[in-house]
Design an enzyme around this catalytic site. Structure first.
Site, PDB file in Angstrom:
ATOM      1  N   ASP A  98       6.584   0.634   7.157  1.00 22.11           N
ATOM      2  CA  ASP A  98       5.174   0.350   6.848  1.00 22.11           C
ATOM      3  C   ASP A  98       4.649   1.296   5.784  1.00 22.11           C
ATOM      4  O   ASP A  98       4.041   2.313   6.100  1.00 22.11           O
ATOM      5  CB  ASP A  98       4.347   0.457   8.123  1.00 22.11           C
ATOM      6  CG  ASP A  98       2.904   0.046   7.955  1.00 22.11           C
ATOM      7  OD1 ASP A  98       2.587  -0.628   6.953  1.00 22.11           O
ATOM      8  OD2 ASP A  98       2.080   0.392   8.823  1.00 22.11           O
ATOM      9  N   HIS A 126       3.902   3.240  12.690  1.00 20.66           N
ATOM     10  CA  HIS A 126       2.935   4.178  13.286  1.00 20.66           C
ATOM     11  C   HIS A 126       3.533   4.971  14.453  1.00 20.66           C
ATOM     12  O   HIS A 126       2.805   5.692  15.131  1.00 20.66           O
ATOM     13  CB  HIS A 126       1.667   3.450  13.766  1.00 20.66           C
ATOM     14  CG  HIS A 126       0.923   2.740  12.679  1.00 20.66           C
ATOM     15  ND1 HIS A 126      -0.364   2.267  12.839  1.00 20.66           N
ATOM     16  CD2 HIS A 126       1.273   2.420  11.411  1.00 20.66           C
ATOM     17  CE1 HIS A 126      -0.770   1.684  11.706  1.00 20.66           C
ATOM     18  NE2 HIS A 126       0.218   1.770  10.844  1.00 20.66           N
ATOM     19  N   ASP A 131      -0.255   4.402   1.056  1.00 23.93           N
ATOM     20  CA  ASP A 131      -0.596   5.382   2.084  1.00 23.93           C
ATOM     21  C   ASP A 131       0.160   5.115   3.378  1.00 23.93           C
ATOM     22  O   ASP A 131       0.628   3.993   3.633  1.00 23.93           O
ATOM     23  CB  ASP A 131      -2.098   5.395   2.345  1.00 23.93           C
ATOM     24  CG  ASP A 131      -2.641   4.025   2.752  1.00 23.93           C
ATOM     25  OD1 ASP A 131      -2.313   3.037   2.081  1.00 23.93           O
ATOM     26  OD2 ASP A 131      -3.385   3.951   3.752  1.00 23.93           O
ATOM     27  N   GLU A 133      -5.075   1.601   2.635  1.00 25.36           N
ATOM     28  CA  GLU A 133      -4.958   0.397   3.465  1.00 25.36           C
ATOM     29  C   GLU A 133      -5.081   0.724   4.940  1.00 25.36           C
ATOM     30  O   GLU A 133      -5.657  -0.047   5.719  1.00 25.36           O
ATOM     31  CB  GLU A 133      -3.613  -0.297   3.190  1.00 25.36           C
ATOM     32  CG  GLU A 133      -3.461  -1.665   3.838  1.00 25.36           C
ATOM     33  CD  GLU A 133      -2.891  -1.624   5.256  1.00 25.36           C
ATOM     34  OE1 GLU A 133      -2.902  -2.671   5.923  1.00 25.36           O
ATOM     35  OE2 GLU A 133      -2.433  -0.546   5.688  1.00 25.36           O
ATOM     36  N   GLU A 134      -4.541   1.881   5.326  1.00 24.02           N
ATOM     37  CA  GLU A 134      -4.456   2.217   6.747  1.00 24.02           C
ATOM     38  C   GLU A 134      -5.807   2.553   7.379  1.00 24.02           C
ATOM     39  O   GLU A 134      -5.888   2.729   8.592  1.00 24.02           O
ATOM     40  CB  GLU A 134      -3.477   3.379   6.958  1.00 24.02           C
ATOM     41  CG  GLU A 134      -2.016   3.057   6.617  1.00 24.02           C
ATOM     42  CD  GLU A 134      -1.363   2.105   7.604  1.00 24.02           C
ATOM     43  OE1 GLU A 134      -2.054   1.603   8.501  1.00 24.02           O
ATOM     44  OE2 GLU A 134      -0.159   1.855   7.478  1.00 24.02           O
ATOM     45  N   GLU A 187       4.118  -6.449   3.956  1.00 20.75           N
ATOM     46  CA  GLU A 187       4.073  -5.762   5.247  1.00 20.75           C
ATOM     47  C   GLU A 187       5.306  -6.139   6.070  1.00 20.75           C
ATOM     48  O   GLU A 187       5.874  -7.220   5.899  1.00 20.75           O
ATOM     49  CB  GLU A 187       2.799  -6.149   6.009  1.00 20.75           C
ATOM     50  CG  GLU A 187       1.513  -5.621   5.431  1.00 20.75           C
ATOM     51  CD  GLU A 187       1.259  -4.150   5.773  1.00 20.75           C
ATOM     52  OE1 GLU A 187       2.101  -3.533   6.464  1.00 20.75           O
ATOM     53  OE2 GLU A 187       0.220  -3.625   5.334  1.00 20.75           O
ATOM     54  N   HIS A 234       0.833  -1.205   0.000  1.00 13.97           N
ATOM     55  CA  HIS A 234       0.000   0.000   0.000  1.00 13.97           C
ATOM     56  C   HIS A 234       0.867   1.254   0.000  1.00 13.97           C
ATOM     57  O   HIS A 234       1.953   1.287   0.578  1.00 13.97           O
ATOM     58  CB  HIS A 234      -0.966   0.004   1.185  1.00 13.97           C
ATOM     59  CG  HIS A 234      -0.320  -0.012   2.546  1.00 13.97           C
ATOM     60  ND1 HIS A 234       0.128   1.124   3.189  1.00 13.97           N
ATOM     61  CD2 HIS A 234      -0.058  -1.033   3.395  1.00 13.97           C
ATOM     62  CE1 HIS A 234       0.619   0.808   4.370  1.00 13.97           C
ATOM     63  NE2 HIS A 234       0.533  -0.495   4.521  1.00 13.97           N
TER      64      HIS A 234
END
Length: 377
Positions: free
Chosen positions: A101, A349, A71, A133-134, A161, A69
């Site tokens: 990520d 994150h 984003d 995705e997030e 991932e 992904h």
């Protein structure tokens, strides 16, 4: 270009989920076109976000999808030591939002394109770049739906991932829901004249807690996971406007994480039924709205894909992880799927997210081996 150079370009794009992704999509498309690849740009129903699919090798033969992904999560409120949207090398680490990520994997995919092209692939590699995705894997489903019109049915998918380059075989499913409770406002000196939506919300929250406790005792259980059962939690509560006004609205955001084989919709339905049971008794109004959902990735009964990725990555397979990925959606579409990528989820994150140069090199080594496997007659 090297993976680090491409990663620097990707990190500089601060496209966030739920927003237009022109910058990051344009960056990915630009790198592909620079290397002579004509990507397919798949505009999502939102109109301002796109998925991208690039194929190297024969489209009419079954091949392997490499999926990631584009984003990243926001950085608001986080204390970074450097600009999160500028790749910074410090102490042999590469810092920036999305390094682990999962723009590190995207950078490796793009950096390896010249080697993929030189490998004379007998079976194709499909490079899939998804959006949003997030916030619940919202974009990739549109890409998956388009695949039958674009390529032969893929034989496998590797979702990159961050897994410390260990193949991951399974993860839980997820369903998040917004419950909106409508009551009736009144002056706080006359509480009986109103309907307190927060009180109704409190009863629902107790129901959420009780259901979670019941799942912990009754299961169903899958001991590959920790905890080994499905869970339901309330994460956000909003309600009221002033202490002297009986609140006429309360909102609860809750999520279910389900072990493979358990239906997160059924677990959610128990809480929704509890909430709606308050309506005839107290003349409240309750509305349930799905925020996001993705299916679990169950472990495959066929060890072929896990064995291949374990051999190529050199990492021992990991039975399960607690986070969710797009792999569950690929699996649900009939494409055997596995997770394996550079970086570690513990860095994701968080402020000062980073990846190691040797992790990028390790990923490229795995992709090089995969190309060799697909080039074999």
């Amino acid at each position: 270009m090297t993976p680090e150079e491409i990663l620097a370009d990707l990190i500089s794009c601060d496209d966030l989920p739920g927003q237009p992704n022109r910058a990051i999509a344009g960056c990915v498309e630009g790198h592909l076109r620079r290397m002579g690849i004509e990507p397919v740009i798949l505009t999502g129903p939102e109109g301002d976000r796109v998925n991208i699919l690039a194929t190297i090798g024969p489209r009419d033969r079954s091949g392997v999808i490499l999926s990631g992904h584009m984003d990243v999560v926001p950085v608001a409120g986080q204390d970074w030591s450097s600009d999160p949207f500028r790749l910074t090398r410090r102490d042999d680490r590469l810092y920036g939002r999305g390094t682990s990520d999962m723009k590190g994997f995207l950078a490796c995919m793009l950096a390896m394109v010249p080697e993929f092209q030189a490998a004379t692939l007998q079976r194709p590699l499909h490079l899939a770049f998804s959006y949003d995705e997030e916030i619940g894997c919202r974009g990739v489903g549109h890409l998956i739906a388009a695949l039958p019109d674009l390529v032969a049915a893929p034989m496998a998918c590797i979702v990159g991932e961050p897994s410390a380059m260990r193949p991951v075989l399974s993860h839980k499913g997820k369903r998040s829901t917004l419950l909106r409770i409508e009551g009736r406002a009144a002056h706080s000196s006359q509480p009986d004249a109103g309907l307190n939506a927060i009180y109704a919300g409190a009863e629902i929250l107790l129901g959420v807690r009780a259901l979670n406790e019941r799942l912990a005792v009754q299961g169903p259980f899958d001991h590959r996971f920790s905890p080994p059962h499905s869970t339901v939690v309330a994460g956000v509560v909003r309600g009221g406007s002033a202490v002297n006004i009986i609140p006429d609205r309360c909102e609860i955001e809750m999520e279910v994480r389900s072990v493979p084989g358990a239906d997160p919709a059924a677990i959610t339905a128990e809480i929704v039924a509890l909430a709606q049971a308050l309506v005839p008794e107290k003349a409240l109004s309750v509305e349930a709205c799905e925020l996001s959902a993705y299916p679990a990735l169950p472990p495959s009964g066929d060890p072929t894909l896990a064995g291949l990725v374990a051999r190529l990555s050199g990492g021992a397979p990991l039975q399960s992880v607690s986070y969710g990925t797009e792999a569950g959606l690929y699996h649900a579409a009939g494409i055997p799927s596995i997770i394996c990528g550079p970086g570690e989820i513990a860095r994701a994150h968080r402020p000062d997210e980073f990846i190691l140069p040797e992790e990028l090199a390790h990923c490229c080594q795995m992709l090089r081996g995969l190309a060799g496997h697909l080039a074999a007659p």
